[in-house]
Design an enzyme around this catalytic site. Sequence first.
Site, mmCIF file in Angstrom:
data_model
loop_
_atom_site.group_PDB
_atom_site.id
_atom_site.type_symbol
_atom_site.label_atom_id
_atom_site.label_comp_id
_atom_site.label_asym_id
_atom_site.label_seq_id
_atom_site.Cartn_x
_atom_site.Cartn_y
_atom_site.Cartn_z
ATOM 1 C CG ASP A 1 -1.993 0.983 1.197
ATOM 2 O OD1 ASP A 1 -2.184 1.634 0.158
ATOM 3 O OD2 ASP A 1 -2.658 1.208 2.225
ATOM 4 C CG PHE B 1 -10.110 -1.853 2.979
ATOM 5 C CD1 PHE B 1 -8.983 -1.315 3.576
ATOM 6 C CD2 PHE B 1 -10.655 -3.012 3.513
ATOM 7 C CE1 PHE B 1 -8.418 -1.921 4.686
ATOM 8 C CE2 PHE B 1 -10.096 -3.616 4.620
ATOM 9 C CZ PHE B 1 -8.969 -3.069 5.213
ATOM 10 C CB VAL B 2 -8.877 -5.899 -1.261
ATOM 11 C CG1 VAL B 2 -9.248 -5.215 -2.563
ATOM 12 C CG2 VAL B 2 -7.407 -5.670 -0.935
ATOM 13 C CG ASP C 1 -7.470 -7.854 8.863
ATOM 14 O OD1 ASP C 1 -6.458 -7.501 8.223
ATOM 15 O OD2 ASP C 1 -7.854 -7.286 9.901
ATOM 16 N NE ARG D 1 -6.144 -11.787 9.830
ATOM 17 C CZ ARG D 1 -5.422 -10.695 9.600
ATOM 18 N NH1 ARG D 1 -4.877 -10.502 8.435
ATOM 19 N NH2 ARG D 1 -5.234 -9.793 10.547
HETATM 20 P P1 XMP Z 1 1.736 -0.276 3.912
HETATM 21 O O1 XMP Z 1 1.035 1.047 3.869
HETATM 22 O O2 XMP Z 1 2.726 -0.357 5.038
HETATM 23 O O3 XMP Z 1 0.575 -1.267 4.241
HETATM 24 O O4 XMP Z 1 2.320 -0.653 2.565
HETATM 25 C C1 XMP Z 1 0.740 -2.619 4.175
HETATM 26 C C2 XMP Z 1 -0.197 -3.261 5.159
HETATM 27 O O5 XMP Z 1 -1.420 -2.522 5.291
HETATM 28 C C3 XMP Z 1 -2.529 -3.365 5.336
HETATM 29 N N1 XMP Z 1 -3.436 -3.003 4.217
HETATM 30 C C4 XMP Z 1 -4.588 -3.590 3.952
HETATM 31 N N2 XMP Z 1 -5.230 -4.590 4.586
HETATM 32 N N3 XMP Z 1 -6.977 -4.473 2.994
HETATM 33 C C5 XMP Z 1 -6.421 -5.030 4.097
HETATM 34 O O6 XMP Z 1 -6.994 -5.955 4.635
HETATM 35 C C6 XMP Z 1 -6.403 -3.464 2.312
HETATM 36 O O7 XMP Z 1 -6.941 -3.000 1.299
HETATM 37 C C7 XMP Z 1 -5.143 -2.995 2.822
HETATM 38 N N4 XMP Z 1 -4.284 -2.027 2.425
HETATM 39 C C8 XMP Z 1 -3.252 -2.071 3.303
HETATM 40 C C9 XMP Z 1 -1.964 -4.762 5.223
HETATM 41 O O8 XMP Z 1 -1.850 -5.281 6.524
HETATM 42 C C10 XMP Z 1 -0.592 -4.610 4.644
HETATM 43 O O9 XMP Z 1 0.329 -5.587 5.075
#
Ligand code: XMP
Length: 168
Positions: free
Chosen positions: A97, A146-147, A153, A159
């Site tokens: 992300d 958001f997925v 989760d 999950r």
């Molecule tokens: P960063 O911002 O550090 O985020 O790259 C990575 C972590 O953020 C969570 N994340 C999500 N979890 N749906 C989720 O369930 C999403 O759309 C999402 N976007 C980010 C995830 O834990 C990932 O490892």
Amino acid sequence: MRVLITTEQIQERIDELARQIAPEYRDRPLTIVGVLTGSVMFLADLVRRLDVPLRIGLIQASSYRGKNTTAGELYLGPGLLADVRGRHVLLLDDILDTGQTLSRIVQLLHDRGAASVKVAVLLRKQGRQMHAVTVDFVGFEIPDEFVVGYGLDYNDEHRQLPYIATLG
Ligand code: XMP
């Protein structure tokens, strides 16, 4: 809930990723490091397709966030991380992300003496990266939604779904 990536699409893509990844580690000591908890499905499906010797390590990471907010403060729990000194590490996560989580863990692995660190993510959200991290293997590019499912989760639920879905 709307299915974004089906079970069949995920499994076919992981077959392809395994075919790309395995040759890179034929003669090099490989440790796969999965980021808990989201990478568990990806880790389990990928390692069973890699016909090279490997070790598995885990690292805990969490950044508090709601359904579509920015990443909060990152907590890293390296207590489960095996010794990676001199080993070639392939770091696995469910989703890239902002890149905060993976950029911090890549640095930690280098600090711990890994011989090399490559990164594989199942999903990469388009237009969200703010922290520099080189990703070597990507399963799917997805829009900024958001997925959940396949390890991902919402409030620690969903999950177990074998597909990736968006929450409506
Ligand atoms: P960063 O911002 O550090 O985020 O790259 C990575 C972590 O953020 C969570 N994340 C999500 N979890 N749906 C989720 O369930 C999403 O759309 C999402 N976007 C980010 C995830 O834990 C990932 O490892």
